[in-house]
Every structure is written in C-alpha cells, then in structure tokens.
Scaffold this motif. Structure first.
Motif, PDB file in Angstrom:
ATOM      1  N   SER A  57       0.824  -1.222   0.000  1.00 40.90           N
ATOM      2  CA  SER A  57       0.000   0.000   0.000  1.00 40.90           C
ATOM      3  C   SER A  57       0.857   1.272   0.000  1.00 40.90           C
ATOM      4  CB  SER A  57      -0.947   0.009   1.196  1.00 40.90           C
ATOM      5  OG  SER A  57      -1.810  -1.090   1.116  1.00 40.90           O
ATOM      6  N   GLN A  58       2.139   1.138   0.276  1.00 34.94           N
ATOM      7  CA  GLN A  58       3.028   2.309   0.149  1.00 34.94           C
ATOM      8  C   GLN A  58       3.163   2.738  -1.307  1.00 34.94           C
ATOM      9  OE1 GLN A  58       6.857   1.967   2.538  1.00 34.94           O
ATOM     10  NE2 GLN A  58       6.239  -0.167   2.297  1.00 34.94           N
ATOM     11  N   PHE A  59       2.856   1.805  -2.216  1.00 32.25           N
ATOM     12  CA  PHE A  59       3.128   2.083  -3.630  1.00 32.25           C
ATOM     13  C   PHE A  59       1.879   2.136  -4.498  1.00 32.25           C
ATOM     14  CE2 PHE A  59       6.461  -0.514  -1.657  1.00 32.25           C
ATOM     15  CZ  PHE A  59       7.450   0.460  -1.598  1.00 32.25           C
ATOM     16  N   THR A  60       0.744   1.868  -3.901  1.00 31.86           N
ATOM     17  CA  THR A  60      -0.491   1.906  -4.694  1.00 31.86           C
ATOM     18  C   THR A  60      -1.719   2.112  -3.816  1.00 31.86           C
ATOM     19  OG1 THR A  60      -1.788   0.737  -6.382  1.00 31.86           O
ATOM     20  CG2 THR A  60      -0.899  -0.616  -4.616  1.00 31.86           C
ATOM     21  N   LYS A  61      -2.739   2.692  -4.413  1.00 31.94           N
ATOM     22  CA  LYS A  61      -4.083   2.611  -3.836  1.00 31.94           C
ATOM     23  C   LYS A  61      -4.709   1.359  -4.455  1.00 31.94           C
ATOM     24  CE  LYS A  61      -5.303   7.420  -2.905  1.00 31.94           C
ATOM     25  NZ  LYS A  61      -3.964   7.979  -2.788  1.00 31.94           N
ATOM     26  N   TRP A  62      -5.844   0.947  -3.909  1.00 37.24           N
ATOM     27  CA  TRP A  62      -6.424  -0.323  -4.361  1.00 37.24           C
ATOM     28  C   TRP A  62      -7.822  -0.141  -4.935  1.00 37.24           C
ATOM     29  CZ3 TRP A  62      -3.138  -4.355  -4.365  1.00 37.24           C
ATOM     30  CH2 TRP A  62      -2.031  -4.301  -3.504  1.00 37.24           C
ATOM     31  N   HIS A  63      -8.164  -1.046  -5.819  1.00 35.02           N
ATOM     32  CA  HIS A  63      -9.550  -1.134  -6.308  1.00 35.02           C
ATOM     33  C   HIS A  63     -10.078  -2.482  -5.802  1.00 35.02           C
ATOM     34  CE1 HIS A  63     -13.000  -1.027  -8.981  1.00 35.02           C
ATOM     35  NE2 HIS A  63     -12.665  -2.219  -9.437  1.00 35.02           N
ATOM     36  N   ALA A  64     -10.965  -2.417  -4.802  1.00 33.44           N
ATOM     37  CA  ALA A  64     -11.441  -3.659  -4.171  1.00 33.44           C
ATOM     38  C   ALA A  64     -12.292  -4.470  -5.155  1.00 33.44           C
ATOM     39  CB  ALA A  64     -12.269  -3.323  -2.941  1.00 33.44           C
ATOM     40  N   VAL A  65     -12.058  -5.776  -5.184  1.00 29.83           N
ATOM     41  CA  VAL A  65     -12.859  -6.660  -6.054  1.00 29.83           C
ATOM     42  C   VAL A  65     -13.140  -7.954  -5.295  1.00 29.83           C
ATOM     43  CG1 VAL A  65     -13.011  -7.433  -8.465  1.00 29.83           C
ATOM     44  CG2 VAL A  65     -10.947  -6.264  -7.711  1.00 29.83           C
ATOM     45  N   ASP A  66     -14.375  -8.410  -5.333  1.00 28.59           N
ATOM     46  CA  ASP A  66     -14.639  -9.797  -4.939  1.00 28.59           C
ATOM     47  C   ASP A  66     -14.515 -10.590  -6.223  1.00 28.59           C
ATOM     48  OD1 ASP A  66     -15.014  -9.677  -2.250  1.00 28.59           O
ATOM     49  OD2 ASP A  66     -17.180  -9.336  -2.357  1.00 28.59           O
TER      50      ASP A  66
END
Ligand code: UDP
Length: 387
Positions: A57-66
C-alpha cells in the motif's frame, strides 16, 4: 528486494531483466483498444496478511474486487467454485446447505489423507462434480492426470456449501488502482538514485562486467545451475487476445442475453473469468475489465491455451508433483550450499558473497503474488540479520 535493500539499507541495486519491461509476469499494459490487460494472464491480488497489504500500500491505492468466476460446460454457465448455487443448478431447483451437505456426504469417496489432485476433489465432492469441473480442465492445463499432481493443485480451489461464490477466500482482495505496472514504477521511484534498471539484458551477459556483493536470483533454478541435474518440468501458456468495439458487442447482444448470468454493458462475458473444462482447446477466457473496473467502451478478452514448455516458451508454472519435487530438492541442496558460499557459479572476481533464490521459478513453488512478496520480505529480514 531491491526496494528494501536500497531504501532501508541505502545499498545500490541493479535490477536486470531479459524482457523489455519491468514487473515480471505481473506486468499490465493498455492494449491498442485502450483496455488495460494483464499481459501474462490474470493476476488477482489477495492476501490475509496485514504486513503484505501495508507494504504494498506504500506504492499503490487499491480497487477492491470480490473476484467471481464461472465455469462453462455441458452448454451452460455454472457458478464456480462449487457452492450452493452450483448445487441448485445441478439439481434444477432451490435447495439448502443441509440438503447439499447430505448429498455430498453420499457422493464423497472416503479418503482420509488425499495425496493427489484427484483424491482431494473426490474426497470432497465425489466423482460427478470432479468429472464435470476438474478432470478435463486439469488434464488440459497440466497435460497430466490429476492423480499425478500434488493435492495442493486442485486443493487451491475452495468448495463451499453456502452461497459464498467468490473464487478466493482471503480477506483482502483487490487490484492496484492504476495497475501493477504503476505499482512497480512507484516502487522504483522510491529507490531514487540507489536503483538502476537494465532491461533487454540477460544477467549472464553482464556478470563478467559488474561487481556486486549480493545476488537475488528470480529465474528458473535449473537454468542457474546450467541444468546440471537435469531439466525441471514447467507448463507454459499461449494467450490469444480479442477486442470488441461497442458496435461489435451490440451485434452479439441477443445471443448473449441470459437472465441468470447477465453480461454487464460494455462487456463480452458475464464474469471476469469463465473456465472451460470441456473439449475446447483453451482453459479459460479472461475479461480483466470486470476486475479492474476500467470505464472503457471497448473490451478485450484473452483466451488461455495451455502449452508445453520448451525453447522460446515462458515457464509459467512449476509442476507440483512427486517426481518434479524430488528433482527440485536436489537443486535446492545445491542452492543452499551456493547461497552461503556463493561464487562457484559466478565469476571469481565479481565480489559476490551471498545469493538469494526468490520467487516461483527460483524456488519451484506454485506461489501466489502475496506469498512471493512475503518470501522477499522474509529474505530481506534474513539479509539484515546476517550483516
Ligand atoms: N482447476 C480445475 N477446474 C477449474 C479451475 C481449476 O480443475 O475450473 C484446477 C486446475 O488443475 C488448475 C488448478 O485447479 O490448474 C488451480 O486453479 P487456479 O484457478 O488457482 O489456477 P491458476 O489461476 O493459478 O492458473
């Protein structure tokens, strides 16, 4: 490893890759239709480890997916991995967990400790579902009978009697918000001047010309040792992409409309991945746009064809089986010796005093991305302790 060594210890690192891009098999790119695709097959990041999540997470934001997938066989879609919905599709009416469990109890083959991929599935769901969903897919994917593969191969796939139809069970499931390549670019940027990246370069070609203290090797372990104990087996893949404009999708709409498995607008198929355990020459069709959430009117699907490994092919999968593990153990013994004493396989005057073998190929393990990150972080800790 390079990020840790350069940012935490101030070491100067050289990252060398034969390919013309960073990121290894996790590399993704925008194709000529503007669709972000995973160049080397789908990479569904997931982890149960807060440490790994925080580190990345220091290097990216996330797109949550199930992550949700389907299987297509006998001319129709099925919920997959097997769950209560799949059972209802099989018996053709509404059911309950209790009924499914009772049904499975009758079908299961009693095997206390499954030792191969056939046993691990028939001991959970019996022959019918094994033959429907696993046998054909596994034979295609590995060109081996499930009986000749470790239980861990088909054992990766969860089997549930509730309505949880997620492909994976880990508590954190997400793709990097702007893609994996961006994540790696950010990682490299964090290293500043301590990191140099050389692409289109084989490490062997530059070995005689560089001085270094430590080597992190991530290629195939048998190649590192010049195949002196024989060749480890790998499976390869061939990817075939096909793109669709909105007009092309519209012309296909009537035959694709299905109440149970609707195709969302601007997409080709009802799920990010559809598995084909039947006679088709491919194992799955991936439409990664479902997972990335990219807003793009075009879409791209990728068919995956299993392939024998050989000259000019990429070794995507180590083959988890007793025979290959036995050979790997011999290479590992060499690696353990070399990691400490180094040098026998490197130029005498290179200065190298230790070697780390990291990743799927260098440790011959069918690892997921989070497991590989964990391996690298652990190796870094070990490296710090040894100094
Ligand atoms: N598998 C199967 N049928 C499926 C999906 C998976 O038989 O519909 C078996 C197959 O042997 C496969 C293994 O389970 O290689 C692991 O599947 P996974 O989807 O985790 O494979 P990966 O994404 O790593 O290729």
């Amino acid at each position: 490893m390079a990020e840790r060594l350069s940012t935490q210890l101030g070491m100067r690192c050289l990252v060398v890759d034969k390919r013309n891009h960073i990121g290894g098999n996790a590399f993704d790119h925008y194709d000529s239709h503007g669709v972000l695709i995973h160049t080397y097959g789908p990479h569904y990041f997931r982890t149960n480890s807060p440490r790994i999540r925080e580190y990345l997470s220091q290097f990216t934001k996330w797109h949550a997916v199930d992550y949700k997938i389907l299987s297509h066989t006998d001319g129709r879609y099925w919920n997959f991995p097997i769950n209560l919905n799949t059972f209802e599709q099989l018996i053709g009416r509404v059911s309950t967990t209790a009924e499914m469990e009772a049904w499975l109890a009758e079908k299961r083959v009693a095997i206390e400790n499954p030792t191969n991929s056939e046993e691990v599935i028939i001991s959970q769901v019996g022959w019918e579902l094994y033959e429907k969903f696993f046998k054909g897919y596994t034979l295609k994917q590995w060109r081996r009978h499930p009986r000749d593969l470790d239980a861990s191969v088909c054992g990766r796939i969860p089997i549930r009697t509730n309505r949880d139809d997620r492909y994976l069970s880990d508590n954190f499931q997400a793709v990097p918000k702007h893609g994996y390549t961006k994540l790696f670019e950010n990682m490299i940027r964090a290293c500043g001047d301590n990191l140099e990246v050389r692409l289109n370069t084989s490490y062997r070609d530059i070995l005689p010309h560089v001085k270094f203290q430590h080597l992190v090797f991530t290629g195939p372990i048998d190649e590192f040792f010049d195949f002196q104990l024989g060749r480890l087996p790998y499976r390869s893949l061939r990817f075939e992409a096909e793109s669709f404009t909105p007009e092309a999708l519209a012309s296909m709409a009537p035959q694709r409309a299905q109440a149970t498995f609707p195709v969302p607008p601007q997409h080709y198929q009802p799920a990010m991945q559809v598995n084909y355990p039947g006679k088709e020459p491919f194992t799955r069709i991936v439409e990664i746009k479902h997972a990335t959430g990219q807003n793009c009117s075009n879409t791209t699907i990728v068919r995956e064809y299993p392939d024998d490994f050989g000259p000019g092919k990429e070794p995507y999968y180590p083959i988890p089986a007793p025979d290959s593990s036995a050979l790997y153990q011999k290479y590992k013994a060499l690696a353990d010796e070399v990691s400490l004493k180094s040098a026998k396989y490197l130029p005498k005057n290179c200065g190298c005093t230790s070697i780390s073998f990291i990743g799927r190929l260098a440790t011959y393990r069918y690892y997921n991305m989070d497991q590989v990150v964990a391996m690298a972080l652990k190796e870094f800790d070990k490296f710090c302790l040894s100094k």
